[in-house]
Design a protein around this motif. Sequence first.
Motif, PDB file in Angstrom:
ATOM      1  N   PHE A 113       3.558 -15.460   3.695  1.00 31.12           N
ATOM      2  CA  PHE A 113       2.955 -16.793   3.719  1.00 31.12           C
ATOM      3  C   PHE A 113       2.723 -17.307   2.300  1.00 31.12           C
ATOM      4  N   LEU A 114       2.233 -16.369   1.466  1.00 26.96           N
ATOM      5  CA  LEU A 114       1.914 -16.691   0.085  1.00 26.96           C
ATOM      6  C   LEU A 114       3.155 -17.038  -0.721  1.00 26.96           C
ATOM      7  N   SER A 135      -4.665 -10.734   7.687  1.00 27.92           N
ATOM      8  CA  SER A 135      -3.775 -11.601   6.903  1.00 27.92           C
ATOM      9  C   SER A 135      -4.568 -12.710   6.222  1.00 27.92           C
ATOM     10  N   LEU A 136      -5.428 -13.365   7.004  1.00 21.29           N
ATOM     11  CA  LEU A 136      -6.200 -14.482   6.448  1.00 21.29           C
ATOM     12  C   LEU A 136      -7.094 -13.997   5.317  1.00 21.29           C
ATOM     13  N   ILE A 173      -5.058 -13.382   1.989  1.00 18.03           N
ATOM     14  CA  ILE A 173      -4.317 -14.435   1.285  1.00 18.03           C
ATOM     15  C   ILE A 173      -4.891 -14.706  -0.111  1.00 18.03           C
ATOM     16  N   LEU A 175       0.382 -17.798  11.381  1.00 14.26           N
ATOM     17  CA  LEU A 175      -0.352 -18.195  10.172  1.00 14.26           C
ATOM     18  C   LEU A 175      -0.033 -19.634   9.820  1.00 14.26           C
ATOM     19  N   THR A 205       2.549  -9.889   5.984  1.00 17.18           N
ATOM     20  CA  THR A 205       2.676 -11.248   6.516  1.00 17.18           C
ATOM     21  C   THR A 205       1.967 -12.231   5.602  1.00 17.18           C
ATOM     22  N   SER A 206       0.776 -11.841   5.114  1.00 24.08           N
ATOM     23  CA  SER A 206       0.113 -12.804   4.229  1.00 24.08           C
ATOM     24  C   SER A 206       0.886 -12.935   2.920  1.00 24.08           C
ATOM     25  N   SER A 212       0.726  -3.751  -2.548  1.00 17.55           N
ATOM     26  CA  SER A 212       0.367  -4.084  -1.166  1.00 17.55           C
ATOM     27  C   SER A 212       0.454  -2.863  -0.257  1.00 17.55           C
TER      28      SER A 212
END
Lengths: 265, 188
Positions: free
Chosen positions: B20-21, A164-165, A168, B69, B16-17, A212
């Motif tokens: 968050f975004l 995830s990180l 981003i 996150l 998930t990101s 995605s």
Amino acid sequence: MMEKMIFGRYVPMDSVIHRMDPRSKLLLVFLFVCIVFLANNLLTYILLGLFTLLMLGMSKIPFRFLYAGLKPVVFLVIFTLILHLFLTKEGELLFKLGWIEIYEEGLRQGIFISLRFFYLILMTSLLTLTTTPIEITDGLETLLNPMKKIKFPVHEMALMMSISLRFIPTLMQETDKIMKAQMARGVEFSSGPIKDRLKAIVPLLIPLFVSSFKRAEELAIAMEARGYRGGEGRTKYRQLVWTYIDTIILTFMAILTILLILFRT
Amino acid sequence: MKQNKTLFLVEIAIFTSLAFLLNLVSQVMPLKVWPQGGSVSIEMVPIFIMAYRWGVKGGVLAGFLLGLLQFVFGPTIYHPVQGFIDYFVAFSVVGLAGLFASQIKNAVQQKQRGKWIVLATLGILLGSLLRFISHFITGIVFFGSYAPEGQPVALYSFIYNGTYMLPNFILCVIIVVLVISAAPKKMI
């Protein structure tokens, strides 16, 4: 903007606190959040304040970064202060102007509770200002390791967090690209009636979701091809090292806890 | 089967990101859906999509990760109970919308448009309601430990959290339904 996405609020610097192990920083902040509520008189609040100042001083973080973290909660602090000032009617009457009455107890409680708020925000900010998101993830992974016993997928969570990180900034670029492409086709994201703006989100989300799905599939295949098969026996690229600094600072924390318990009324 | 497990992990991580975004984007970029901005955002949409694709497990995992996150990017913690619920529970329970996943899948495959819209809305209602309850509890904790005694803390929390959760719910229903109906086979 991009950098903000990758590092969050992290301020790269060289200080004792930056060099601490993320595990001990997480423990420190967790304990601090719990013991703040032990304080209930002037002496205990001063002790907590001194400890917070000591930590902030050691981190060498410039004040403007701390202030940026405090800004969103200043309103809440003022709100609680005002609530206490006007609604607590105990102790001696200190001030009276028309219908406004301020009592001693209200002032005392107001100040103490605002201080508690500030301490908590400052200490949690300190964690994210001196630790990168990926370090926090690594720290959490090792701290939560015992939860494997109750079938909590600690390793999978940590892997997913790193993915995830990592994605981003990539997805940020993608979003930006799609938005510009749709704007070039005449989609309005920021003006017009709400109904139209809602409709404008859909042509942004659909390409974003579809790409995605594709990215996820490609990454999964790539991982399989390189032999990914779950947590057992995987080695780590980033190793956590516990040093004497961590032990010293956590000892400080333990002493603070004992002092708070001794001096609270 | 193995391939599916890796894909499951990766897809949820990436969505998930995305969640968050979308939360960041609606704050920073000119994507103001609600005139006042505030906490109204479409961050829950990717979680619902994951919940409907992979069921409860996927939804809860995506929600939990989103909370995590937000935690690693700078949490606002003013009470241990609040910190735990806001970052580890509030978003996880959103994923329980996945309870309806298999029924929605069937309805989509049989092209029963009305049916899956109702089911998807029910799922979003469940997820939003549970998230509202979590924030409602943390609100009580907050007002309870910071406001003077004798205040109607439950009422404060109800109003404060209701003002953004209700629009959030409506917004999510509209967007999720629009997104799924645009490409039902791809999304579910």
